[in-house]
Design a protein around this motif. Structure first.
Motif, PDB file in Angstrom:
ATOM      1  N   GLY A 155       0.789  -1.055   0.084  1.00 40.86           N
ATOM      2  CA  GLY A 155       0.069   0.060   0.102  1.00 40.86           C
ATOM      3  C   GLY A 155       0.839   1.444  -0.106  1.00 40.86           C
ATOM      4  N   GLU A 156       2.145   1.129  -0.264  1.00 42.52           N
ATOM      5  CA  GLU A 156       2.971   2.412  -0.299  1.00 42.52           C
ATOM      6  C   GLU A 156       3.081   2.995  -1.646  1.00 42.52           C
ATOM      7  OE1 GLU A 156       4.452   3.909   2.396  1.00 42.52           O
ATOM      8  OE2 GLU A 156       3.206   2.472   3.504  1.00 42.52           O
ATOM      9  N   PRO A 157       3.032   4.198  -1.999  1.00 41.20           N
ATOM     10  CA  PRO A 157       3.324   4.961  -3.152  1.00 41.20           C
ATOM     11  C   PRO A 157       4.365   4.222  -4.026  1.00 41.20           C
ATOM     12  CG  PRO A 157       2.883   6.373  -1.482  1.00 41.20           C
ATOM     13  CD  PRO A 157       2.907   5.281  -0.740  1.00 41.20           C
ATOM     14  N   ASP A 158       4.178   3.787  -5.293  1.00 45.51           N
ATOM     15  CA  ASP A 158       5.334   3.326  -6.086  1.00 45.51           C
ATOM     16  C   ASP A 158       5.475   3.970  -7.306  1.00 45.51           C
ATOM     17  OD1 ASP A 158       6.799   0.411  -6.519  1.00 45.51           O
ATOM     18  OD2 ASP A 158       5.717   0.966  -8.433  1.00 45.51           O
ATOM     19  N   ARG A 159       6.840   4.413  -7.453  1.00 42.55           N
ATOM     20  CA  ARG A 159       6.923   5.056  -8.809  1.00 42.55           C
ATOM     21  C   ARG A 159       6.591   4.652 -10.127  1.00 42.55           C
ATOM     22  NH1 ARG A 159       7.269  10.850  -9.454  1.00 42.55           N
ATOM     23  NH2 ARG A 159       7.914  10.987 -11.530  1.00 42.55           N
ATOM     24  N   ALA A 160       7.053   3.391 -10.099  1.00 39.29           N
ATOM     25  CA  ALA A 160       6.828   2.558 -11.614  1.00 39.29           C
ATOM     26  C   ALA A 160       5.472   2.454 -11.888  1.00 39.29           C
ATOM     27  CB  ALA A 160       7.548   1.204 -11.303  1.00 39.29           C
ATOM     28  N   ARG A 161       4.612   2.036 -10.709  1.00 38.01           N
ATOM     29  CA  ARG A 161       3.096   2.200 -11.038  1.00 38.01           C
ATOM     30  C   ARG A 161       2.513   3.553 -11.105  1.00 38.01           C
ATOM     31  NH1 ARG A 161       4.528  -2.004  -7.204  1.00 38.01           N
ATOM     32  NH2 ARG A 161       3.274  -4.129  -7.993  1.00 38.01           N
ATOM     33  N   PHE A 162       3.234   4.532 -10.608  1.00 32.63           N
ATOM     34  CA  PHE A 162       2.484   5.884 -10.839  1.00 32.63           C
ATOM     35  C   PHE A 162       2.683   6.408 -12.341  1.00 32.63           C
ATOM     36  CE2 PHE A 162       4.027  10.079 -11.534  1.00 32.63           C
ATOM     37  CZ  PHE A 162       2.968  10.649 -11.372  1.00 32.63           C
ATOM     38  N   GLU A 163       3.913   5.791 -12.749  1.00 27.75           N
ATOM     39  CA  GLU A 163       4.232   6.325 -14.276  1.00 27.75           C
ATOM     40  C   GLU A 163       2.923   5.520 -15.240  1.00 27.75           C
ATOM     41  OE1 GLU A 163       6.125   8.278 -15.295  1.00 27.75           O
ATOM     42  OE2 GLU A 163       7.450   8.857 -13.658  1.00 27.75           O
ATOM     43  N   ARG A 164       2.724   4.386 -14.599  1.00 22.90           N
ATOM     44  CA  ARG A 164       1.714   3.834 -15.691  1.00 22.90           C
ATOM     45  C   ARG A 164       0.249   4.041 -15.581  1.00 22.90           C
ATOM     46  NH1 ARG A 164       4.878  -0.934 -14.144  1.00 22.90           N
ATOM     47  NH2 ARG A 164       3.386  -1.466 -12.421  1.00 22.90           N
ATOM     48  N   VAL A 165       0.100   4.640 -14.256  1.00 21.65           N
ATOM     49  CA  VAL A 165      -1.298   5.377 -14.283  1.00 21.65           C
ATOM     50  C   VAL A 165      -1.314   6.842 -14.746  1.00 21.65           C
ATOM     51  CG1 VAL A 165      -2.861   6.271 -12.047  1.00 21.65           C
ATOM     52  CG2 VAL A 165      -1.761   4.045 -11.860  1.00 21.65           C
ATOM     53  N   LEU A 166      -0.311   7.339 -14.461  1.00 22.31           N
ATOM     54  CA  LEU A 166      -0.214   8.706 -15.133  1.00 22.31           C
ATOM     55  C   LEU A 166      -0.426   8.600 -16.778  1.00 22.31           C
ATOM     56  CD1 LEU A 166       0.239  11.692 -15.261  1.00 22.31           C
ATOM     57  CD2 LEU A 166       2.844  11.283 -15.459  1.00 22.31           C
ATOM     58  N   ALA A 167       0.124   7.525 -17.502  1.00 21.66           N
ATOM     59  CA  ALA A 167      -0.023   7.294 -18.663  1.00 21.66           C
ATOM     60  C   ALA A 167      -1.231   6.772 -19.362  1.00 21.66           C
ATOM     61  CB  ALA A 167       1.012   6.378 -19.278  1.00 21.66           C
ATOM     62  N   ALA A 168      -2.165   6.236 -18.461  1.00 19.60           N
ATOM     63  CA  ALA A 168      -3.297   5.560 -18.688  1.00 19.60           C
ATOM     64  C   ALA A 168      -4.289   6.842 -18.486  1.00 19.60           C
ATOM     65  CB  ALA A 168      -3.639   4.221 -17.768  1.00 19.60           C
ATOM     66  N   HIS A 169      -4.280   7.864 -17.194  1.00 18.17           N
ATOM     67  CA  HIS A 169      -5.050   8.677 -17.037  1.00 18.17           C
ATOM     68  C   HIS A 169      -4.479  10.126 -16.651  1.00 18.17           C
ATOM     69  CE1 HIS A 169      -7.710   5.311 -15.982  1.00 18.17           C
ATOM     70  NE2 HIS A 169      -6.883   4.758 -15.257  1.00 18.17           N
ATOM     71  N   PRO A 170      -3.978  10.691 -17.879  1.00 17.86           N
ATOM     72  CA  PRO A 170      -3.231  11.913 -17.621  1.00 17.86           C
ATOM     73  C   PRO A 170      -4.087  13.120 -17.244  1.00 17.86           C
ATOM     74  CG  PRO A 170      -3.693  11.376 -20.012  1.00 17.86           C
ATOM     75  CD  PRO A 170      -4.103  10.102 -19.288  1.00 17.86           C
ATOM     76  N   GLU A 171      -5.452  13.239 -17.678  1.00 18.34           N
ATOM     77  CA  GLU A 171      -5.966  14.247 -17.331  1.00 18.34           C
ATOM     78  C   GLU A 171      -6.460  14.491 -15.766  1.00 18.34           C
ATOM     79  OE1 GLU A 171     -10.029  16.520 -18.737  1.00 18.34           O
ATOM     80  OE2 GLU A 171      -9.611  14.956 -19.845  1.00 18.34           O
ATOM     81  N   THR A 172      -6.811  13.393 -15.321  1.00 15.29           N
ATOM     82  CA  THR A 172      -7.051  13.169 -13.737  1.00 15.29           C
ATOM     83  C   THR A 172      -6.207  13.329 -12.979  1.00 15.29           C
ATOM     84  OG1 THR A 172      -7.614  10.797 -13.891  1.00 15.29           O
ATOM     85  CG2 THR A 172      -9.610  12.246 -14.040  1.00 15.29           C
ATOM     86  N   VAL A 173      -5.126  12.418 -13.294  1.00 14.72           N
ATOM     87  CA  VAL A 173      -3.897  12.502 -12.387  1.00 14.72           C
ATOM     88  C   VAL A 173      -3.101  14.017 -12.338  1.00 14.72           C
ATOM     89  CG1 VAL A 173      -1.599  11.585 -11.961  1.00 14.72           C
ATOM     90  CG2 VAL A 173      -3.505  10.138 -12.604  1.00 14.72           C
ATOM     91  N   THR A 174      -3.075  14.655 -13.576  1.00 15.82           N
ATOM     92  CA  THR A 174      -2.764  15.716 -13.518  1.00 15.82           C
ATOM     93  C   THR A 174      -3.215  17.082 -13.010  1.00 15.82           C
ATOM     94  OG1 THR A 174      -1.497  15.446 -15.716  1.00 15.82           O
ATOM     95  CG2 THR A 174      -1.657  17.705 -15.117  1.00 15.82           C
ATOM     96  N   ALA A 175      -4.683  16.853 -12.997  1.00 16.46           N
ATOM     97  CA  ALA A 175      -5.619  17.540 -12.412  1.00 16.46           C
ATOM     98  C   ALA A 175      -5.331  17.489 -10.721  1.00 16.46           C
ATOM     99  CB  ALA A 175      -6.982  17.255 -12.421  1.00 16.46           C
ATOM    100  N   GLN A 176      -4.807  16.435 -10.080  1.00 19.36           N
ATOM    101  CA  GLN A 176      -4.667  16.346  -8.673  1.00 19.36           C
ATOM    102  C   GLN A 176      -3.127  16.866  -8.486  1.00 19.36           C
ATOM    103  OE1 GLN A 176      -3.736  15.835  -4.939  1.00 19.36           O
ATOM    104  NE2 GLN A 176      -5.590  15.442  -5.866  1.00 19.36           N
ATOM    105  N   LEU A 177      -2.197  16.642  -9.411  1.00 22.81           N
ATOM    106  CA  LEU A 177      -0.736  16.947  -9.197  1.00 22.81           C
ATOM    107  C   LEU A 177      -0.551  18.270  -9.335  1.00 22.81           C
ATOM    108  CD1 LEU A 177       0.865  13.651 -10.228  1.00 22.81           C
ATOM    109  CD2 LEU A 177       0.090  14.056  -7.951  1.00 22.81           C
ATOM    110  N   ARG A 178      -1.228  18.985 -10.358  1.00 19.92           N
ATOM    111  CA  ARG A 178      -0.898  20.193 -10.970  1.00 19.92           C
ATOM    112  C   ARG A 178      -2.102  20.687 -11.471  1.00 19.92           C
ATOM    113  NH1 ARG A 178       3.440  19.819 -15.791  1.00 19.92           N
ATOM    114  NH2 ARG A 178       4.203  18.341 -14.650  1.00 19.92           N
ATOM    115  N   PRO A 179      -2.966  21.427 -10.368  1.00 16.84           N
ATOM    116  CA  PRO A 179      -4.422  21.841 -10.822  1.00 16.84           C
ATOM    117  C   PRO A 179      -4.133  23.112 -11.659  1.00 16.84           C
ATOM    118  CG  PRO A 179      -3.607  22.166  -8.703  1.00 16.84           C
ATOM    119  CD  PRO A 179      -2.621  21.441  -9.163  1.00 16.84           C
ATOM    120  N   ARG A 180      -5.336  23.520 -12.178  1.00 21.45           N
ATOM    121  CA  ARG A 180      -5.584  24.591 -13.028  1.00 21.45           C
ATOM    122  C   ARG A 180      -6.517  25.861 -12.748  1.00 21.45           C
ATOM    123  NH1 ARG A 180      -1.548  24.857 -17.393  1.00 21.45           N
ATOM    124  NH2 ARG A 180      -2.873  26.731 -18.244  1.00 21.45           N
TER     125      ARG A 180
END
Length: 331
Positions: free
Chosen positions: A194-219
């Motif tokens: 259940g700990e944050p994992d960088r490799a899995r994060f990269e896959r989630v970001l690639a699959a869901h760029p709009e919503t993940v970016t909305a969390q990490l870099r809101p506009r």
């Protein structure tokens, strides 16, 4: 020292003076600056004799995770979350003061990237707003605290307490996108423990760029704050903690009820109501007033108290609380 050696230098190896010399050139300048970084304090112009001021902290753990956020993302988000609070008062953001406490092992290059995020966030969201000072310190837990200033340009501030029965309730910005991104991170970007994992994060970001970016870099729609004030908004606040939770704050401050129309909240009504961190703007406008900028109607102010959805009381707390996480289930 070679460029590669300089990039590897940590805060524990560099003096504060050397670190600041690398950071200052990357920071955005403020149009309101009379005296900027380099003295004991900055001096800013206050054209109408008043200024709006707000502050917000981001702490590693409850507010961000390095496995999911790059330093650039953190700088951008630190700017965005404070700029939106200034805009919610109907003011134009003018300046930021940034204080950072970081482990001694932190590379100075990470602070340079963070400064780039601050610069680009200000340029994209509030051109003319800059960083005028701050502080650096050492801590086992990385923490960034930003104080933001704003110019009311002669207008009265828009408070939470002015909503009146019959007003139209409207929002500008997204509803639920950032919360959707965070749920994806906690469900799919973690390891077996259940700990944050960088490799899995990269896959989630690639699959869901709009919503993940909305969390990490809101506009957030910063320019719509002053537009709302000019259009006669009676109440306004930044949607940082969730629509239902923040609407309830306006209802309580104004002594009214707020009835939200579920048909105007998008496809996922639950996450629109209880998600947070989109940092859009929530406002009330007199009936019949034209809605400025990107505002869209989502309900009406009614007699009574609290939040209703389709005429029915909505008593779930919803949203984000830094002490208990999302909706009481931990952060």
């Amino acid at each position: 020292m070679s460029g590669s050696d300089a990039s590897a230098t940590t805060l524990g190896e560099a003096s504060e003076r050397e670190t600041l010399k690398r950071i200052f050139p990357r920071l955005p300048e403020s149009r309101s600056t009379i005296v900027g970084p380099g003295d004991d304090a900055a001096v800013l112009a206050a054209p109408d004799g008043r200024y709006v001021v707000t502050t917000d902290m981001m702490v590693h753990g409850p507010d961000f995770r390095w496995a999911w956020s790059a330093p650039y993302d953190l700088g951008w988000k630190a700017a965005a979350t404070n700029l939106s609070d200034v805009a919610a008062m109907g003011a134009v953001p003018t300046a930021l003061v940034v204080a950072i406490a970081a482990p001694a092992s932190t590379p100075v290059s990470d602070l340079e990237e963070l400064a780039d995020g601050l610069r680009d966030g200000c340029a994209a969201l509030a051109p003319g707003c800059g960083v005028v000072g701050g502080d650096l310190s050492v801590s086992d837990t990385f923490t960034i605290a930003v104080t933001a200033f704003g110019d009311l340009e002669g207008r009265a501030p828009v408070l939470r307490s002015g909503a009146r029965v019959g007003d139209v309730v409207a929002v500008s910005g997204m509803l639920g996108a950032a919360a959707t991104g965070l749920r994806l991170l906690f469900s799919e970007a973690v390891d077996a423990a259940g700990e944050p994992d960088r490799a899995r994060f990269e896959r989630v970001l690639a699959a869901h760029p709009e919503t993940v970016t909305a969390q990490l870099r809101p506009r957030p729609p910063i320019a719509d704050g002053p537009l709302a004030a000019q259009a006669g908004a009676t109440a306004m606040l930044d949607l940082s903690d969730g629509l239902a939770l923040d609407a309830r704050r306006v209802a309580e401050a104004s002594g009214v009820g707020i009835d939200l129309d579920p048909g105007l909240l998008g496809d996922d009504v639950e996450i629109a109501l209880t998600g947070g961190e989109d940092h859009g703007l929530f406002a009330a406008f007199p009936a019949g007033a034209g809605l400025p900028g990107g505002f869209r109607a989502i309900g009406v102010v009614v007699p009574g108290a609290g939040v209703l959805v389709g005429g029915r009381p909505f008593d779930e707390r919803g949203g984000w609380d830094p002490y208990i996480g999302w909706d009481g289930h931990g952060g």
